[in-house]
Scaffold this active site. Structure first.
Site, PDB file in Angstrom:
ATOM      1  N   GLU A  47       0.795  -1.222   0.000  1.00  0.00           N
ATOM      2  CA  GLU A  47       0.000   0.000   0.000  1.00  0.00           C
ATOM      3  C   GLU A  47       0.835   1.283   0.000  1.00  0.00           C
ATOM      4  OE1 GLU A  47      -3.152   0.343  -0.393  1.00  0.00           O
ATOM      5  OE2 GLU A  47      -3.902  -1.692  -0.124  1.00  0.00           O
ATOM      6  N   SER A 104     -48.167 -24.867  23.664  1.00  0.00           N
ATOM      7  CA  SER A 104     -48.527 -25.179  25.054  1.00  0.00           C
ATOM      8  C   SER A 104     -47.837 -24.287  26.074  1.00  0.00           C
ATOM      9  CB  SER A 104     -48.205 -26.643  25.353  1.00  0.00           C
ATOM     10  OG  SER A 104     -49.038 -27.500  24.603  1.00  0.00           O
TER      11      SER A 104
END
Length: 690
Positions: A94, A365
């Site tokens: 870079e 339930s």
């Protein structure tokens, strides 16, 4: 001879004037440059995003996460916590002159300008790390001359105000590595499951190549491109003298072990809870999105970090990462209403939908306790009330409609009482109950307990056919565990601005008594039977070493386990997003998650029994007759009732009623062979021995 006139040397005069003008301009340029540099040096940089983002804090005041529109989360690290190989790889590819330039690569910029002029477009660039950092921190990525000018100014300021190491450190914590990973630590953990400090050469070269094009060079999306980029970086490191050709060749041949794409990102803390709090701040507290994300607010919450970790671990261990089955867990302190843990799904990286808030799931339930609480509080039924569990056709709506429920596996138990029905999750008993007390009364009770979703007042409501959310279920069960007192589910304690000024503070909730504490306690004792022999939660009873009450629930598409201790009310749901039917094994995942979470979350809390309120009476009854036990009864069980609803008749099946305890049946003869299956002493012994 006459003298010839001298002609003035105009060219020389003009040249001198030109030199003077250039000198003046040079001085002015130097002065302007000095003034600009002085101005930039004394001028503050705009606040970086991480400095102005509002913070989410847990119940201990620790920062959990930042609020961001893009959902990004970081785990900042220092240069010493990053592998030197990764640093070398990044600089090699870079910005090789990073430590020698003043923020700009002049030659590279010149080449880029010529290329752009030649093409007639701004397609090329030669940005240094400092320029990239300035762009990422303060600017957009649009390719305009205005943005480039601002970038240049910010670059100069960064170079003036920070050392090279500080700039490099900020860059490595800010840069995007794809798939939601910002910063090298998040990237390292996402791709390789390790800290950035532990990256080897091959891994470092692979990661250093991704920021150039996070999609194009991601090993998850294009391994060929990623490997080519890795080779380029290894060659660059060799040219720089960072590594030898042999090391580069070995790294190029190394087989990398990547974590499966989309696997849980361990650097993200409570992401579903963060999103939930964000919605509360914006929608309920009328704080704007801009102020939340850029106002530097501190949002103090009720989340317990240890309990949250226990929840995430329970979900991770209880779910199959290769399946599409989803889950949710939410846990509330019944004593305060504070939300202590929230997991909205199996994997936030792949699915950000918070299932804990989804109001489209049938509780099955697990809804029955709300109905049984309605029945008990009406005093028209007790734990000994009997119905016949058999195939039944129910008529309702003035006999214009019928409903015929079935038990799971077509198993019918005959004459059973409420305790047995709750433990076995008997559907026929449940529908008999709602037919007796009225579906509208059950819906009214549910609303009082915190169920805000619309409920249909029909017989099938007893079996949980009206959709609700896990958060609603945890809130409703917190009323039972909290002795009949409803406290609002609370996530935010207070909000302060960047200067510490109080903007919001949660009101001190007093709690609303929505049901008789005695009724809540009696139901709690009945629900403890779910974890005893024959109960639907019995298979996880050995995991929990403390008093616990709860209820399982299963529909074609949903599996539930909702329960509580004196300290926590927790709802766990499992199911598929698209409404697919779940297999039996899928539905059974909820109970182990509940049990593991509850035990881990409370591992440092001594077991406590549920507090016994006034208005409760316990008597020994004969389980066959349901009447008060006598000395002649071979079996006796201690049963709890709301005072005034307990049996008054003595059992006469095993002898005359005159053998009854003269004290009125509230105690048993000391020499009797008493079966104390549900006695407090036996419970304490069981919890202690386990």
């Amino acid at each position: 001879m006459p003298r010839e006139p001298v002609t003035p040397r105009k060219p020389k005069r003009r040249l001198r004037r030109l030199f003077r003008l250039l000198a003046v301009m040079s001085v002015l340029l130097v002065l302007a440059a000095g003034a600009l540099l002085g101005y930039l040096y004394q001028k503050d940089l705009p606040p970086a995003a991480d400095d102005v983002r509002s913070k989410l804090l847990d119940s201990r005041g620790n920062v959990l996460a930042a609020f961001t529109s893009d959902g990004r989360s970081r785990d900042p690290v220092t240069l010493s916590q990053i592998s030197p190989l990764l640093i070398q790889a990044t600089l090699a590819v870079e910005d090789r002159k990073f430590y020698s330039h003043a923020g700009f690569d002049i030659k590279g910029m010149g080449r880029a300008v010529l290329a752009n002029l030649e093409s007639g477009d701004r397609t090329q660039g030669a940005s240094t790390l400092t320029q990239q950092l300035a762009r990422n921190l303060y600017l957009s990525h649009e390719k305009t001359w205005t943005r480039k000018a601002k970038e240049a100014l910010y670059t100069m300021q960064l170079e003036m105000k920070y050392s090279k190491d500080e700039i490099l450190n900020m860059y490595l914590n800010e840069i995007y590595y794809g798939h939601g990973a910002y910063g090298i630590e998040a990237a390292s953990r996402m791709y390789f499951g390790k800290a950035a400090a532990d990256l080897d050469l091959a891994e470092s070269a692979m990661l250093a190549g991704i920021p150039k094009g996070p999609t194009y060079y991601s090993p998850y999306t294009n391994m060929d491109n990623a490997k080519k980029r890795q080779r380029i970086i290894l060659e660059a490191m060799t040219e720089m003298g960072d590594i030898t050709e042999a090391q580069a060749a070995a790294a190029n041949l190394e087989t990398l072990s990547f974590k499966p794409q989309g696997e849980k990102d361990t650097t993200v803390a409570a992401p579903y809870f963060r999103d939930y709090v964000r919605s509360l701040v914006i929608d309920s507290l009328q704080i704007s999105l801009e102020e939340l994300e850029q106002g530097g607010l501190n949002v103090y919450t009720t989340l317990d970090p240890d309990m949250q970790q226990a929840a995430e671990e329970a979900v991770e261990q209880g779910m199959d990462p290769g399946s599409d089955l989803e889950t949710a867990l939410v846990s509330i302190d019944p004593r305060t209403g504070y939300i202590k843990a929230m997991v909205g799904g199996k994997n936030y990286r792949t699915n950000q939908f918070n299932h804990a808030l989804a109001t489209t799931r049938q509780p099955g339930s697990s809804f029955k306790p709300i109905m049984y609480l309605t029945a008990l509080s009406s005093k028209s039924m007790t734990g000994l009330s009997v119905f016949n569990s058999q195939p039944t056709l129910f008529h309702y709506d003035n006999d214009r409609k019928t409903y015929q429920p079935k038990n799971f596996g077509d198993k019918y138990l005959g004459e059973i009482n409420m305790r047995q029905a709750i433990a076995a999750s008997d559907n026929i008993y449940a529908v008999n109950t709602i037919m007796k007390i009225g579906a509208d009364k059950v819906a009214e009770m549910a609303a009082k307990m915190g169920i805000s979703s619309p409920l249909q007042s029909v017989p099938s409501l007893a079996l949980g056919t009206s959709p609700v959310s896990p958060l609603e279920m945890a809130s409703a069960f917190a009323v039972i565990g909290g002795g009949g007192v409803k406290l609002p589910a609370t996530a935010i304690l207070k909000i302060t601005d960047a200067q510490g000024k109080l903007l919001y503070e949660a009101p001190q909730a007093q709690g609303e008594k929505v049901v008789d504490p005695a009724a809540a306690y009696v139901l709690t004792r009945l629900m403890e039977g779910v974890f005893e022999s024959g109960g639907t939660g019995n298979r996880v009873a050995s995991i929990i070493k403390r008093p616990v009450a709860g209820k399982t629930g299963t529909t074609d598409t949903d599996g539930w386990m909702v329960g509580f201790t004196p300290e926590l009310s927790t709802a766990v749901w499992v199911g598929y997003d698209k409404g697919r039917d779940i297999a039996t094994a899928d539905g059974r995942r909820a109970a182990p998650i509940f049990a593991q979470f509850t035990e881990k979350a409370l591992e440092n809390v001594p077991p406590k029994i549920f507090p016994i309120p006034d208005g409760v009476v316990s008597v020994y009854i004969n389980p066959q007759s349901g009447k008060l036990a006598t000395a002649a009864c071979p079996e006796k069980e201690l049963e709890t009732f709301i005072s005034g609803t307990e049996p008054t008749e003595y059992c006469d099946q095993h002898g005359p009623a005159d053998s009854a305890d003269p004290a009125g049946g509230t105690t048993a003869p000391p020499d009797a062979d008493i079966k104390e299956e549900h006695s407090l002493w036996n419970d304490i012994k069981r919890w202690w021995m386990n």
